[in-house]
Design a protein around this motif. Structure first.
Motif, PDB file in Angstrom:
ATOM      1  N   LEU A  25       0.825  -1.214   0.000  1.00  0.00           N
ATOM      2  CA  LEU A  25       0.000   0.000   0.000  1.00  0.00           C
ATOM      3  C   LEU A  25       0.859   1.264   0.000  1.00  0.00           C
ATOM      4  O   LEU A  25       0.511   2.266  -0.622  1.00  0.00           O
TER       5      LEU A  25
ATOM      6  N   GLU B  49      -6.771  -0.992   7.120  1.00  0.00           N
ATOM      7  CA  GLU B  49      -7.878  -0.140   6.639  1.00  0.00           C
ATOM      8  C   GLU B  49      -7.511   1.342   6.624  1.00  0.00           C
ATOM      9  O   GLU B  49      -7.827   2.072   5.691  1.00  0.00           O
TER      10      GLU B  49
ATOM     11  N   VAL C  21      -5.298   2.616   3.513  1.00  0.00           N
ATOM     12  CA  VAL C  21      -5.703   2.373   2.119  1.00  0.00           C
ATOM     13  C   VAL C  21      -6.074   3.718   1.492  1.00  0.00           C
ATOM     14  O   VAL C  21      -6.993   4.399   1.973  1.00  0.00           O
TER      15      VAL C  21
ATOM     16  N   PHE D 167     -11.013  -1.305  -2.324  1.00  0.00           N
ATOM     17  CA  PHE D 167     -10.556  -2.218  -1.268  1.00  0.00           C
ATOM     18  C   PHE D 167     -11.678  -3.207  -0.935  1.00  0.00           C
ATOM     19  O   PHE D 167     -12.790  -2.798  -0.580  1.00  0.00           O
TER      20      PHE D 167
END
Ligand code: ZN
Length: 313
Positions: A237, A290, A293, A299
């Motif tokens: 990421l 989470e 992102v 996602f």
């Protein structure tokens, strides 16, 4: 048997419905020497072959599949147009390829396949575009070496890794593959044996930032709370500005196992400890992933089925 018009040979001793040629070393060599129109060759369960040589006169051979040939030790390929090669065996055999080989697709299933692929394949197959490696048991970390896969676009890694295996060592593939666009990883284990990030008060390691410029689509199935797997995901990421889709799947990762797809109307069984570990994986996603992102990334998180995979704590 001279078969200049033969385009496809499947040698399978166990599956009699398909066209069959029982191949025994010299007989196979003789057959190949007379089959210059051959485009596809599959050898399976040929236990009498020790050395396989694909001669250069097979100018039209595009696809070669070798599986479960137990005594095979060496594969020598001189057919210049071969572009797809599938190998399945307990261990990888010695591979020898001609200089002009244009292999684009390689699928390799054996022990230690991931390490072998990274350490030795770039020099053997510099033109690979699609690489799939399936390791029945991966003992050592993927090495960081200087060789490159300059044209590799699609990488699939499925592995049953030893508890000490560091998933972050897979970053070596990203560094070696400047053209990589899709990455699929499946590390599913019925009982997770890696150290969990949830049990480690030191939190996650931060890998040196890299730039994986072309990486757009990443799927990780068998997602667990394994510390190095979470760290690998965070690294992707933070290092892939071109990323468009990230899917984290806490199940085995096969759609056909789901009740929504298969005919039985019920998901295939997941072991109780696998379901519990999936929950740990989901918690790790909430805790560590989470929040980092980027908004532009699609996602998706796949959880065990809420109807079929219910476990009372
Ligand atoms: Zn279900």
């Amino acid at each position: 048997m001279g078969l200049p018009a033969l385009q496809r040979i499947i040698s399978m001793q166990r599956e009699r419905r398909r066209r069959q040629t029982r191949a025994h070393g010299n007989e196979l060599a003789c057959l190949l020497a007379n089959s210059f129109a051959l485009q596809q060759l599959g050898l399976s369960h040929c236990s009498k072959i020790i050395r396989l040589k694909i001669p250069s006169l097979l100018q039209r051979l595009i696809t070669l599949e070798v599986s479960a040939c137990k005594r095979l030790q060496t594969i020598e390929i001189e057919a210049q147009c071969l572009s797809k090669f599938w190998f399945t065996g307990e261990w990888l055999v010695q591979l020898s390829f001609g200089e002009a080989l244009q292999l684009k697709t390689l699928d390799m299933h054996c022990h230690g396949a991931v390490c072998e692929a990274r350490a030795n394949l770039p020099s053997t197959f510099p033109n690979l575009e699609t690489l799939s490696v399936f390791s029945y048991f991966e003992m050592v970390n993927t090495p960081m070496v200087g060789s490159k896969f300059p044209f590799l676009k699609h990488l699939t890694v499925k592995l049953a890794a030893a508890p000490a295996y560091d998933y972050c060592s897979l970053i070596s593939f990203f560094d070696a593959s400047p053209s990589l666009e899709t990455f699929f990883l499946n590390g599913f284990q019925a009982s997770m044996q890696h150290p969990s990030i949830l049990a480690d008060p030191s939190g996650r390691r931060r890998m040196p930032k890299h730039c994986h410029d072309k990486l757009r689509n990443v799927t990780i199935a068998g997602f667990s709370s394994a510390k190095s797997l979470v760290e690998l995901t965070c690294h992707i990421l933070e290092s892939s500005e071109s990323l468009e889709c990230l899917t984290l799947d806490a199940t085995e990762g096969y759609d056909y196992l789901r009740c929504s797809v298969n005919r039985s109307g019920k998901c295939f069984c997941m072991r109780r400890d696998a379901i519990l570990e999936a929950r740990h994986g989901l918690l790790a996603i909430k805790t560590y992933i989470e929040g980092i992102v980027p908004p532009k990334v699609k996602f998706t998180v796949v959880e065990p089925c809420s109807q079929c995979h219910v476990v009372e704590l």
